[in-house]
Every structure is written in C-alpha cells, then in structure tokens.
Design a protein around this motif. Sequence first.
Motif, PDB file in Angstrom:
ATOM      1  N   VAL A 196      21.509  15.311  32.915  1.00 46.96           N
ATOM      2  CA  VAL A 196      22.450  15.074  31.822  1.00 46.96           C
ATOM      3  C   VAL A 196      21.689  14.358  30.710  1.00 46.96           C
ATOM      4  O   VAL A 196      21.212  13.241  30.891  1.00 46.96           O
ATOM      5  CB  VAL A 196      23.653  14.241  32.289  1.00 46.96           C
TER       6      VAL A 196
ATOM      7  N   TYR B 185      31.753  24.521  31.477  1.00 50.29           N
ATOM      8  CA  TYR B 185      30.412  24.709  30.929  1.00 50.29           C
ATOM      9  C   TYR B 185      30.463  25.664  29.743  1.00 50.29           C
ATOM     10  O   TYR B 185      31.077  26.733  29.819  1.00 50.29           O
ATOM     11  CB  TYR B 185      29.491  25.271  32.020  1.00 50.29           C
TER      12      TYR B 185
ATOM     13  N   GLU C 213      26.306  26.299  24.038  1.00 49.77           N
ATOM     14  CA  GLU C 213      26.002  24.932  23.600  1.00 49.77           C
ATOM     15  C   GLU C 213      25.210  24.140  24.638  1.00 49.77           C
ATOM     16  O   GLU C 213      24.696  23.072  24.344  1.00 49.77           O
ATOM     17  CB  GLU C 213      27.303  24.181  23.287  1.00 49.77           C
ATOM     18  N   ARG C 214      25.169  24.677  25.858  1.00 49.66           N
ATOM     19  CA  ARG C 214      24.522  23.985  26.968  1.00 49.66           C
ATOM     20  C   ARG C 214      25.111  22.574  27.148  1.00 49.66           C
ATOM     21  O   ARG C 214      24.391  21.579  27.238  1.00 49.66           O
ATOM     22  CB  ARG C 214      23.009  23.907  26.741  1.00 49.66           C
ATOM     23  N   GLN C 215      26.431  22.517  27.183  1.00 48.29           N
ATOM     24  CA  GLN C 215      27.111  21.258  27.428  1.00 48.29           C
ATOM     25  C   GLN C 215      28.399  21.510  28.213  1.00 48.29           C
ATOM     26  O   GLN C 215      28.875  22.638  28.311  1.00 48.29           O
ATOM     27  CB  GLN C 215      27.389  20.519  26.129  1.00 48.29           C
TER      28      GLN C 215
ATOM     29  N   TYR D 131      32.394  20.307  28.961  1.00 50.81           N
ATOM     30  CA  TYR D 131      33.594  19.630  28.482  1.00 50.81           C
ATOM     31  C   TYR D 131      34.383  19.168  29.712  1.00 50.81           C
ATOM     32  O   TYR D 131      34.891  19.995  30.471  1.00 50.81           O
ATOM     33  CB  TYR D 131      34.431  20.570  27.616  1.00 50.81           C
TER      34      TYR D 131
ATOM     35  N   ILE E 173      32.088  14.788  26.713  1.00 52.88           N
ATOM     36  CA  ILE E 173      31.111  15.858  26.553  1.00 52.88           C
ATOM     37  C   ILE E 173      29.819  15.427  27.231  1.00 52.88           C
ATOM     38  O   ILE E 173      29.279  14.354  26.946  1.00 52.88           O
ATOM     39  CB  ILE E 173      30.833  16.161  25.066  1.00 52.88           C
ATOM     40  N   TYR E 174      29.337  16.249  28.163  1.00 53.82           N
ATOM     41  CA  TYR E 174      28.031  16.034  28.789  1.00 53.82           C
ATOM     42  C   TYR E 174      27.052  17.052  28.214  1.00 53.82           C
ATOM     43  O   TYR E 174      27.274  18.260  28.330  1.00 53.82           O
ATOM     44  CB  TYR E 174      28.108  16.214  30.309  1.00 53.82           C
ATOM     45  N   ARG E 175      26.002  16.581  27.616  1.00 54.37           N
ATOM     46  CA  ARG E 175      24.983  17.466  27.068  1.00 54.37           C
ATOM     47  C   ARG E 175      23.846  17.573  28.080  1.00 54.37           C
ATOM     48  O   ARG E 175      23.317  16.563  28.539  1.00 54.37           O
ATOM     49  CB  ARG E 175      24.488  16.939  25.724  1.00 54.37           C
ATOM     50  N   MET E 176      23.486  18.810  28.394  1.00 53.43           N
ATOM     51  CA  MET E 176      22.586  19.056  29.510  1.00 53.43           C
ATOM     52  C   MET E 176      21.140  19.219  29.038  1.00 53.43           C
ATOM     53  O   MET E 176      20.872  19.804  27.991  1.00 53.43           O
ATOM     54  CB  MET E 176      23.021  20.306  30.280  1.00 53.43           C
TER      55      MET E 176
END
Length: 388
Positions: free
Chosen positions: A136, A360, A364-366, A368, A377-380
């Motif tokens: 993350v 997923y 955006e590769r994140q 919700y 929001i987790y940004r991967m």
Amino acid sequence: MGPWRCLLLLPLLAVALRAQQQQFMEYVERRLTLLEERISQWYEQSSRYSTELRDFKNQVLGMLETAEKEREAMRSEAESAAVRVDRLEREVDYLETMAPWGDGPGCCITPGLLSPARSRSARVMYHDCSDTIGSVRAMKILKRFGSTSGLWTKDAAGNLEKIYVFDGTANDTVYVFPRMREFTLFSATRKAARIKLPYPWVGTGHLVYDGHLYYIRQQGSFQVIKFNLANKTVVDSSVFPAEEQIPVFGLSPFTYIEVAADEEGLWAIYATKENEKNICLAKLDPTSLDIEQMWDTPCPRENAEGAFVVCGALHVVYNTRLPSRSRVQCVFDVSGTLSPEDASLVYFPKRYGSHSSMKYSPRERQIYAWDDGYQIIYRMEMKKKLEV
C-alpha cells in the motif's frame, strides 16, 4: 497561743494574701498579653496569607484567561488550516480525476489503434499484467458518510469522474455524485443524484462497469442484475448457478456474491456449502453474464473481510473479530504465473473497524474501501511478477 497573739497575726496573713493575689494577677496579665500578641501575629499572618492567596488567584485567573485566548486563537488557526487543506485535497482529487493514474505510456492497449468493437471489449486493459501488488503506497481517509457498512466506487471501465455510493447492506437507492469534489462536501447528499433501482440490492458486492451497474438481488436464490445507468433499465439478469450459497466472507456476513473487475474483465467471488471452508472464484462474461470458468481456491472464508482481483489473481483480505490491521494473506492466481513467493502479504493501515467493501480500480491502481462508515482510498504500489 493567746488570743492577743492571734490578733497580731491576722494583719500579717492579710498582707501575705494580698501579695500572692497581686503576683497571680500579674502572672495572668502577662499570659494574657502574650496570648494577645500571638493572636495579633496570627491575625497579621492570616491577613498576609489571604492577601497573597488572593493575589495568586488573580494572577492564575489572568494566566488562564490569556491561555484560553491563545487556545481560541490556535483553534481558529487550526480550523482555518483544516479548511485550506480540505480545499487543497479536493482540488488535488479533482486534478487526479481529470488525469487518472495509469493513462500514460505504460498502458498495454491503445484503444485508438483498435476497431470500435474490439476497443469496447478490451478497453479495460490499461496495465501490463506482468505487474502485481507490492504494498500500500498511501492511505487517504476521505470522509465519513452513511452507515457503518456500505460501498463506494467508480466505473471500473467507463467514466472515472462519477462516484457511486451504496449506503447500508440492503436498499433500492444508489447515490451518484458527479465528481469527487461534490462527494467530499459536508452535506454530500444534497449534491447527489438518486437512482431508484427496480429491484432492491443486498450486500456490498456490487460493481459499476462500462456504464452498467452489476448488483446482487436475493429472491430465494441470488441473481446478478445488469442495469444500464444511462437509460435506467434492466439489460439482463442471471441466476447465479451455485446451490446453497453462504456468505463469502466470514467477517462480512451480509455479502454472498462479490462482483469484481480487474485488468482482464469481470469476476464473481462467492462461497457454497459444498466447499464451505474456502472461497470460490468465477470468470463472468460482462455482456451475457454467463460464467466462463469456475475455481475452488485455497483461500479460507474464516476471518476474511473482503477480496479483490488484480490481473487475474484473487487477493483475500483477512482480519480478526477484534479490530486490528487488515492484510492480504491469501493470493490465488488463475493463470499460475504468480509464484507463491512473489505474492506479497500486503498490510492495510486500517484505523477503525472492519472493511465492509474493497473495490479495486484497475485504471487507477487504487482501492476504494468502506471502513466502519469511513470512505478510504488505498493507493497501491506495484512490482514485477517473478514467473514460476
């Protein structure tokens, strides 16, 4: 002794008695004088102490008043700073929606080079699937909205600006926000459009994909409903061909089917009594809702709270019934190209209760997530696969 001698002694006795009385009175007067002096000293000291205490009290009250004024000033400055930060975050979110992550040279398909039909069916392939999740990269708590359980997401293959919100675990209304900025406003529901669905939805496993809403309906058995968001009509529906279904996640008993999207298309995550301990996975045809293939995964249902698919690999998120850090503890790759050693045990810096949904976004590769009423929001951070 004769009487005349007694008469001579009486005056002497009287004089002696008067002398003793005089001495006693002088002694009493001296003691009273000393006592009066001590009382006077005590009174003076008490008066001085009272004056000093009053002065100290006034000094402390003055300091407290000054501290209260400074605290109010600091609070006003903090509130002003929070407003500026919130405004900045909304502007950044708006800019991100205008230029989504992943729409760069790393895309593995260029829609303009395809025919219209092929472009429509393959336009979700925005990333090279030689990547997998590494960790993350960042966590952003957007706001708190609605019930403790729910779902919020974007279109996984269409308009990236609109926000879709399913409040609760059973309802027939979906909130639609035109942009992230409107959703972050305090009175968010005033800025939302409402879509009333023809059939109520259950659970938090729904998905918005290429202008359509795929949601779960329970009427005896479970159905996947395909709903066109543009003309507000049901395009198709399908009874999910799994008998005696049970909740797919042990910690989210309200979800029986989780519809997910990744770089390769549409998936269904579910569980049945036939394989009660583990989670099952199916590949869906987004057009016909037909199941193309099904897998029994080694990922257990117990203590699972959510799951998502990335490049054909199921990632199951686990927790405990007592709130703790969520973590991806089981990864199942349908193609077998992701080695067990290369699958990272991803930890989510969760802060509240339990994730009721995790969606997923492949472009955006994140992720919700909905965590105890908070929208996160987790940004991967991605890394390259080491193929088996």
